[in-house]
Design a protein around this motif. Structure first.
Motif, short mmCIF file in Angstrom:
data_model
loop_
_atom_site.label_atom_id
_atom_site.label_comp_id
_atom_site.label_asym_id
_atom_site.label_seq_id
_atom_site.Cartn_x
_atom_site.Cartn_y
_atom_site.Cartn_z
N UNK A 1 81.30 -1.44 -34.38
CA UNK A 1 79.84 -1.29 -34.34
C UNK A 1 79.39 0.15 -34.07
N UNK A 2 80.32 1.01 -33.62
CA UNK A 2 79.97 2.40 -33.32
C UNK A 2 80.62 3.40 -34.29
N UNK A 3 81.20 2.90 -35.37
CA UNK A 3 81.92 3.77 -36.30
C UNK A 3 81.00 4.74 -37.04
N UNK B 1 74.75 3.10 -23.43
CA UNK B 1 75.74 4.05 -22.87
C UNK B 1 76.91 4.26 -23.81
N UNK B 2 77.48 3.18 -24.32
CA UNK B 2 78.63 3.29 -25.21
C UNK B 2 78.23 3.96 -26.51
N UNK B 3 77.04 3.64 -27.00
CA UNK B 3 76.53 4.27 -28.22
C UNK B 3 76.42 5.78 -28.03
N UNK C 1 81.19 11.88 -28.58
CA UNK C 1 82.57 12.02 -29.06
C UNK C 1 82.60 12.52 -30.50
N UNK C 2 81.67 12.03 -31.32
CA UNK C 2 81.62 12.49 -32.70
C UNK C 2 81.30 13.98 -32.77
N UNK C 3 80.36 14.42 -31.96
CA UNK C 3 80.04 15.84 -31.91
C UNK C 3 81.24 16.65 -31.45
N UNK C 4 81.96 16.13 -30.45
CA UNK C 4 83.16 16.79 -29.92
C UNK C 4 84.22 16.97 -31.01
N UNK D 1 89.46 5.80 -27.49
CA UNK D 1 88.49 4.92 -26.84
C UNK D 1 89.28 3.90 -26.05
N UNK D 2 89.00 3.79 -24.75
CA UNK D 2 89.70 2.85 -23.89
C UNK D 2 88.69 2.03 -23.11
N UNK D 3 88.65 0.74 -23.36
CA UNK D 3 87.80 -0.15 -22.58
C UNK D 3 88.49 -0.50 -21.28
#
Length: 151
Positions: free
Chosen positions: A21-23, A51-53, A59-62, A82-84
């Motif tokens: 869902x966050x790809x 928060x996760x979004x 992370x994408x910017x990083x 990514x670690x839940x």
């Protein structure tokens, strides 16, 4: 050149374990300087606030900021995972059934990656072993100055 950069980004992003869902989030550069300066960003708030979004956008910017290119090729000089927090225990248990894979290898991956999104810290019921392991991961990442996003 731009196509090589897109392919490299996709390779890093797909291997990170980002939930489906966050790809396709947009990159968000608002907190990138804070992450690089302080090595950690902690996002807190009530359930369902994004928060996760936001962590995935950061992370994408990083990752995009760490893609380098040369004539016809591109590479990323950073890694992402990514670690839940709720999956730590089950991931460790999976090593018990896998030949040639140990708990230490898995912990090494979590502590060694350039950027770790440590999602849902403190969510749900945590047993003593899981809490101890989470602190070990955090401590090793801090000691080695590795960037971490906590939600």
């Amino acid at each position: 050149m731009e196509n090589a950069r897109r392919v490299e980004f996709r390779r890093v992003w797909m291997r990170a374990g980002i939930p489906e869902e966050f790809m396709h989030v947009d990159a968000d550069y608002r907190y990138i300087d804070a992450l690089k300066a302080h090595k950690a960003v902690y996002l807190s708030g009530k359930t369902g606030r994004g928060k996760t979004h936001l962590a995935c956008q950061l992370a994408k910017a990083y990752v995009i900021s760490h893609i380098r290119s040369d004539i016809g090729s591109a590479w990323c000089d950073a890694s992402l995972l990514f670690l839940g927090a709720d999956s730590i225990r089950s991931l460790l248990r999976s090593t018990w059934r896998t030949w040639g894979r140990s708990e230490e290898d898995l912990i090494g991956r979590w502590t060694g990656v350039s950027l770790l999104i440590f999602d849902d810290i403190g969510k749900g019921k945590q047993d003593e072993d899981s809490v101890e392991l989470a602190f070990r991961i955090i401590r090793e990442r801090c000691d080695n100055h590795r960037e971490t996003i906590f939600t």
